[in-house]
Design a protein around this motif. Structure first.
Motif, PDB file in Angstrom:
ATOM      1  N   GLU A  69      12.651  -2.190 -16.275  1.00 30.64           N
ATOM      2  CA  GLU A  69      13.442  -3.061 -15.412  1.00 30.64           C
ATOM      3  C   GLU A  69      14.409  -2.246 -14.565  1.00 30.64           C
ATOM      4  OE1 GLU A  69      15.734  -7.267 -15.955  1.00 30.64           O
ATOM      5  OE2 GLU A  69      16.270  -5.663 -17.330  1.00 30.64           O
ATOM      6  N   ARG A  70      15.054  -1.260 -15.173  1.00 28.24           N
ATOM      7  CA  ARG A  70      15.992  -0.421 -14.419  1.00 28.24           C
ATOM      8  C   ARG A  70      15.260   0.357 -13.325  1.00 28.24           C
ATOM      9  NH1 ARG A  70      18.090   0.345 -19.638  1.00 28.24           N
ATOM     10  NH2 ARG A  70      17.007   2.341 -19.852  1.00 28.24           N
ATOM     11  N   GLY A  71      14.067   0.855 -13.645  1.00 27.33           N
ATOM     12  CA  GLY A  71      13.292   1.568 -12.640  1.00 27.33           C
ATOM     13  C   GLY A  71      12.892   0.676 -11.492  1.00 27.33           C
ATOM     14  N   ALA A  72      12.532  -0.567 -11.817  1.00 22.67           N
ATOM     15  CA  ALA A  72      12.163  -1.527 -10.774  1.00 22.67           C
ATOM     16  C   ALA A  72      13.362  -1.847  -9.893  1.00 22.67           C
ATOM     17  CB  ALA A  72      11.621  -2.801 -11.425  1.00 22.67           C
ATOM     18  N   ARG A  73      14.524  -2.051 -10.505  1.00 24.88           N
ATOM     19  CA  ARG A  73      15.726  -2.349  -9.724  1.00 24.88           C
ATOM     20  C   ARG A  73      16.098  -1.172  -8.822  1.00 24.88           C
ATOM     21  NH1 ARG A  73      18.164  -4.931 -14.365  1.00 24.88           N
ATOM     22  NH2 ARG A  73      19.446  -3.084 -14.660  1.00 24.88           N
ATOM     23  N   ALA A  74      15.935   0.049  -9.321  1.00 22.37           N
ATOM     24  CA  ALA A  74      16.265   1.220  -8.512  1.00 22.37           C
ATOM     25  C   ALA A  74      15.359   1.289  -7.280  1.00 22.37           C
ATOM     26  CB  ALA A  74      16.125   2.502  -9.341  1.00 22.37           C
ATOM     27  N   SER A  75      14.083   0.988  -7.470  1.00 21.30           N
ATOM     28  CA  SER A  75      13.168   0.989  -6.331  1.00 21.30           C
ATOM     29  C   SER A  75      13.514  -0.126  -5.357  1.00 21.30           C
ATOM     30  CB  SER A  75      11.723   0.850  -6.811  1.00 21.30           C
ATOM     31  OG  SER A  75      10.824   0.966  -5.739  1.00 21.30           O
ATOM     32  N   ALA A  76      13.861  -1.289  -5.896  1.00 16.41           N
ATOM     33  CA  ALA A  76      14.255  -2.406  -5.035  1.00 16.41           C
ATOM     34  C   ALA A  76      15.500  -2.046  -4.224  1.00 16.41           C
ATOM     35  CB  ALA A  76      14.524  -3.645  -5.885  1.00 16.41           C
ATOM     36  N   GLU A  77      16.446  -1.362  -4.844  1.00 18.69           N
ATOM     37  CA  GLU A  77      17.675  -0.997  -4.127  1.00 18.69           C
ATOM     38  C   GLU A  77      17.381  -0.012  -3.002  1.00 18.69           C
ATOM     39  OE1 GLU A  77      22.319   0.080  -5.069  1.00 18.69           O
ATOM     40  OE2 GLU A  77      20.808   0.456  -6.621  1.00 18.69           O
ATOM     41  N   ARG A  78      16.540   0.976  -3.284  1.00 20.35           N
ATOM     42  CA  ARG A  78      16.174   1.922  -2.218  1.00 20.35           C
ATOM     43  C   ARG A  78      15.484   1.194  -1.066  1.00 20.35           C
ATOM     44  NH1 ARG A  78      14.815   4.977  -6.883  1.00 20.35           N
ATOM     45  NH2 ARG A  78      12.621   4.403  -6.680  1.00 20.35           N
ATOM     46  N   SER A  79      14.622   0.241  -1.419  1.00 21.69           N
ATOM     47  CA  SER A  79      13.894  -0.509  -0.392  1.00 21.69           C
ATOM     48  C   SER A  79      14.850  -1.346   0.454  1.00 21.69           C
ATOM     49  CB  SER A  79      12.841  -1.403  -1.045  1.00 21.69           C
ATOM     50  OG  SER A  79      11.862  -0.619  -1.714  1.00 21.69           O
ATOM     51  N   LEU A  80      15.815  -1.974  -0.182  1.00 23.47           N
ATOM     52  CA  LEU A  80      16.799  -2.767   0.562  1.00 23.47           C
ATOM     53  C   LEU A  80      17.682  -1.882   1.431  1.00 23.47           C
ATOM     54  CD1 LEU A  80      17.854  -5.304  -2.207  1.00 23.47           C
ATOM     55  CD2 LEU A  80      16.659  -5.861  -0.071  1.00 23.47           C
ATOM     56  N   GLN A  81      18.058  -0.740   0.919  1.00 23.07           N
ATOM     57  CA  GLN A  81      18.890   0.176   1.701  1.00 23.07           C
ATOM     58  C   GLN A  81      18.172   0.617   2.969  1.00 23.07           C
ATOM     59  OE1 GLN A  81      19.673   3.131  -1.298  1.00 23.07           O
ATOM     60  NE2 GLN A  81      21.611   2.201  -1.923  1.00 23.07           N
ATOM     61  N   HIS A  82      16.864   0.797   2.873  1.00 22.32           N
ATOM     62  CA  HIS A  82      16.114   1.193   4.058  1.00 22.32           C
ATOM     63  C   HIS A  82      15.869   0.006   4.977  1.00 22.32           C
ATOM     64  CE1 HIS A  82      13.728   4.190   6.206  1.00 22.32           C
ATOM     65  NE2 HIS A  82      12.905   3.206   6.512  1.00 22.32           N
TER      66      HIS A  82
END
Length: 274
Positions: free
Chosen positions: A97-110
């Motif tokens: 879950e933490r890994g998924a959230r980290a990827s989601a955050e990077r995607s939103l930042q971009h």
């Protein structure tokens, strides 16, 4: 994000592919710009120039995502594979879950700087339409969750999400998962409040992006991926059910899940190379 979709992040970031409702990762991923554009148009009633602008932004975002995030998805799949080897623990689920959230955050930042110009140009009536469409979705959700049909609806959705991530389940685990979900304690008032909170945050985050407050808007979006205190008991029921199901699969079913994920992994490598 629909409330029950959050359980998908317990397995892998491929939750985003659910928008296509498709078993083919390649087809779903290739359709993401189109589907996202249709979703945005439905909620915002974009004009021709805005549609053209959005299409270019979505294509730019996907080009970045293909290059930078698909390798992270593959790493999450390998992590999920490893978790299946000796029995899945709650810590392993939470790490996914933490890994998924980290990827989601990077995607939103971009996505934020790409989306900001379009959002800044929205007319008041388009913001009003967004609010109205979200309110309609909330009303539809409430109708499905109330009355005698609510438990059956939750059971159906739970099994559907499980089979999207794990592949087709045998009759016994499918029946048990449905029974689990139908028996969960569901506090409609608390869950409705959580949905309302996320809806308000979503609008607020988009308005922040429109004002070039990119970090603030992204932070609000990320809050939507975390459970509220009143939702924690429901979340714990989901986690307990997932652990029971995953660790109760037969050797044959576990091998089928591994093959399902291996097929996803192969498609992701092809997508990255393309």
């Amino acid at each position: 994000m629909p409330l029950l979709k959050r359980l998908a992040t317990l397995l892998c970031l491929l939750a985003v592919l659910a928008v296509a409702g498709c078993s083919s990762v390649t087809l779903a991923y290739q359709q993401l710009p189109l589907l996202a554009g249709l979703w945005a148009d439905n909620y915002l009633d974009l004009d021709s120039a805005q549609r053209t602008q959005l299409k270019a932004q979505l294509q730019a975002w996907q080009a970045w995502h293909r290059r930078e995030e698909l390798p992270q998805w593959q790493a999450l799949l390998r992590q999920a594979h490893a978790a299946m080897d000796d029995g899945v623990t709650q810590d392993e689920l939470l790490a996914l879950e933490r890994g998924a959230r980290a990827s989601a955050e990077r995607s939103l930042q971009h996505a934020a700087p790409l989306a900001a110009p379009l959002l800044a140009g929205l007319k008041p009536e388009q913001w009003q339409r967004l609010q109205r469409k979200m309110d309609e979705k909330t009303a539809e959700w409430r109708d499905k969750q109330t009355g005698k049909g609510g438990p059956a609806e939750r059971g159906k959705r739970y099994v559907s999400n499980l089979e999207r991530w794990l592949g087709d389940l045998d009759h016994a685990p499918r029946k048990e998962a449905r029974s689990d979900a139908e028996g969960w304690h569901f506090d409609l008032a608390a869950m409705a409040q959580g949905r309302a909170t996320r809806q308000a945050r979503t609008v607020e985050s988009l308005r922040a992006w429109s004002r070039q407050d990119l970090a603030g808007g992204t932070a609000l979006m990320m809050q939507n991926l975390l459970p509220l205190p009143a939702e924690q008991a429901y979340r714990e029921q989901i986690i307990a059910s997932l652990l029971k199901l995953l660790n109760g699969l037969s050797a044959e079913q576990r091998e089928a899940v591994r093959k399902h994920w291996a097929d996803w992994g192969a498609e992701l490598k092809t997508l990255q190379a393309g």
